[in-house]
Enzyme design. Structure first.
Site, PDB file in Angstrom:
ATOM      1  N   HIS A   1       0.357  -1.048   0.082  1.00  0.00           N
ATOM      2  CA  HIS A   1      -0.365  -0.081   0.052  1.00  0.00           C
ATOM      3  C   HIS A   1       0.855   1.793   0.496  1.00  0.00           C
ATOM      4  CE1 HIS A   1      -3.665  -1.155   1.398  1.00  0.00           C
ATOM      5  NE2 HIS A   1      -3.419  -2.227   0.613  1.00  0.00           N
TER       6      HIS A   1
ATOM      7  N   TYR B   1     -10.012   5.667   6.597  1.00  0.00           N
ATOM      8  CA  TYR B   1      -9.906   6.079   7.740  1.00  0.00           C
ATOM      9  C   TYR B   1     -11.357   7.317   7.578  1.00  0.00           C
ATOM     10  CZ  TYR B   1      -5.323   3.739   9.341  1.00  0.00           C
ATOM     11  OH  TYR B   1      -5.018   2.882  10.078  1.00  0.00           O
TER      12      TYR B   1
ATOM     13  N   PRO C   1      -4.904   1.127  18.184  1.00  0.00           N
ATOM     14  CA  PRO C   1      -5.116   0.337  17.093  1.00  0.00           C
ATOM     15  C   PRO C   1      -4.898   1.570  15.916  1.00  0.00           C
ATOM     16  CG  PRO C   1      -6.866  -0.082  17.750  1.00  0.00           C
ATOM     17  CD  PRO C   1      -6.803   0.112  18.686  1.00  0.00           C
TER      18      PRO C   1
ATOM     19  N   LYS D   1       0.976   0.972  15.038  1.00  0.00           N
ATOM     20  CA  LYS D   1       1.758   1.077  15.354  1.00  0.00           C
ATOM     21  C   LYS D   1       1.996  -0.515  16.489  1.00  0.00           C
ATOM     22  CE  LYS D   1       2.709   3.576  12.969  1.00  0.00           C
ATOM     23  NZ  LYS D   1       3.569   3.604  12.152  1.00  0.00           N
TER      24      LYS D   1
ATOM     25  N   TYR E   1       2.897   7.405   9.817  1.00  0.00           N
ATOM     26  CA  TYR E   1       2.306   6.149   9.651  1.00  0.00           C
ATOM     27  C   TYR E   1       3.231   4.771   9.322  1.00  0.00           C
ATOM     28  CZ  TYR E   1      -1.814   3.214   8.311  1.00  0.00           C
ATOM     29  OH  TYR E   1      -3.137   2.006   8.474  1.00  0.00           O
TER      30      TYR E   1
END
Length: 396
Positions: A76, A205, A298, A302, A390
């Site tokens: 991704h 998200y 979550p 991480k 991220y």
């Protein structure tokens, strides 16, 4: 398998952190023993994280555990944010100098590392129930455990606790030196697995006045989806149709052109949310890694990656000890890891508090969240800050 009664490094916990550490130590010529309380099937089926940072993938490859990952993992290059019925994509490589993430479930990482460990690695004992770690301040700490119905002891030069939040190793750090920091969130994640292809090529998200939602995946044919729900939610109160309707409402954007694919839901579960850090991450000859030392919500993906970073730092320190006799890396371990841990805690808190709606918040707090998401969409600097965290900060 012969069970030694002494080893250089005793590793408590055969999850991804303990297994990766064992693999790295094996390749450095440092002997170890891994004690895991559960059986092999449980470890290989335990559903947990699914996003791997660039640095985690790099070390899995270099340790010989990357063959199936490279064949099956989903690469991704970004994530999509949705809020206020709008959407914006964050492109990782353009903002991070080429770094990206991989979708590859923790269960698969464990399967790969277990196979390597059993093939040519150090002893790995399943159903070995550790009762106590003693003598952290001595040069021969002792692990007391039960295996195959017999009480056993393993003396070690060093002990590493990779036994999770509820493990016993953290108790080896005396109360007089241990400091803990914790935040329990007023909501949980309701997660489902569904036999349906993901509705997006990348994670989505979603901030919604109805609550947070996340669209993820386990494979090209299996979707992993989450809804923010109140603590104490009973999955039985959520029939499949209600789940899909609520996901549809929270992912909604103006303009059309996107549809949430529905399919059979095969599992449901509620995941509480907390942040936790225990300092220091070492005492004497006992070290903590992964969830034994820190927990993150979550939202920032991480948890598994922080555990991998811990054991990478620790493996380097043990290799340094073997090659040069220097304990400098081991002595610096806690401080080195905690710098990265607290940055990851901050990022996870930022993602959680920005994307979730607390039942106690008012319109003012909601508008602050919208403003922050607007800034990420408008500012390359804000987007880069999110992307760099991220995809993973440097290790050590």
């Amino acid at each position: 398998m012969h069970t030694p009664n002494h080893t250089t490094v005793g590793i408590i916990g055969g999850g991804p952190a303990g297994l990766l550490l064992a693999r790295l130590l094996h390749r450095s010529g440092v002997d170890c023993v891994v004690l895991e309380s559960r059986d092999r099937d449980y470890v290989e089926q335990r559903q947990r994280a699914g996003i791997l940072e660039q640095s985690t993938v790099d070390v899995l490859r270099s340790s010989g555990a990357g063959e199936r990952l490279d064949r099956e993992a989903l690469v991704h290059d970004g994530i999509e944010l949705r809020w206020d019925r709008r959407s914006h994509r964050i492109d990782f490589p353009s903002l991070t100098g080429g770094r990206r993430v991989w979708v590859y479930a923790q269960t698969e990482v464990c399967k790969d590392l277990i196979a390597l460990q059993l093939e040519d690695g150090a002893p790995l004992l399943f159903e070995a129930h550790v009762r106590a770690v003693e003598g952290a301040d001595t040069d021969r700490p002792v692990v007391r455990y039960t295996h195959e119905g017999q009480a056993r002891t393993l003396t070690c030069d060093y002990v590493v606790g990779c036994d999770g939040f509820h493990g016993v190793t953290r108790d080896a750090v005396p109360d007089r030196v241990r400091r803990t920091y914790e935040r329990v969130y007023p909501y949980s994640w309701f997660g489902v697995l569904a036999d349906v292809p993901p509705s997006s090529d990348e994670l989505v998200y979603a901030h919604s006045r109805r609550g947070f939602a996340l669209l993820s995946m386990r494979s090209p044919t299996v979707s992993r989806l989450y809804l923010q729900v109140p603590n104490g939610t009973d999955p039985a109160d959520w029939p499949d149709e209600r789940i899909w309707d609520e996901l549809d409402a929270r992912f909604a954007v103006d303009g059309g052109g996107w549809t949430l694919k529905r399919g059979p839901i095969t599992s449901k579960g509620v995941l509480p949310m907390r942040s936790f850090v225990s300092e220091p991450m070492s005492h004497g000859r006992v070290f903590l890694a992964g969830d034994a030392a820190h927990i993150v919500p979550p939202t920032g993906a991480k948890g598994l990656n922080l555990a991998a970073a811990d054991v990478i730092v620790l493996a380097r320190a043990f290799a340094e000890l073997k090659e040069t006799g220097s304990t400098a890396g081991l002595e610096a371990y806690s401080a080195t890891c905690l710098r990265r841990v607290w940055r990851a805690e901050h990022f996870s808190f930022f993602m959680t508090s920005t994307l979730h709606t607390d039942s106690a918040q008012g319109p003012f707090e909601t508008r602050l969240q919208i403003s922050q998401l607007d800034r990420i969409a408008a500012s390359p600097h804000a987007a880069a800050e999110l992307a760099e965290n991220y995809a993973g900060l440097p290790i050590g």
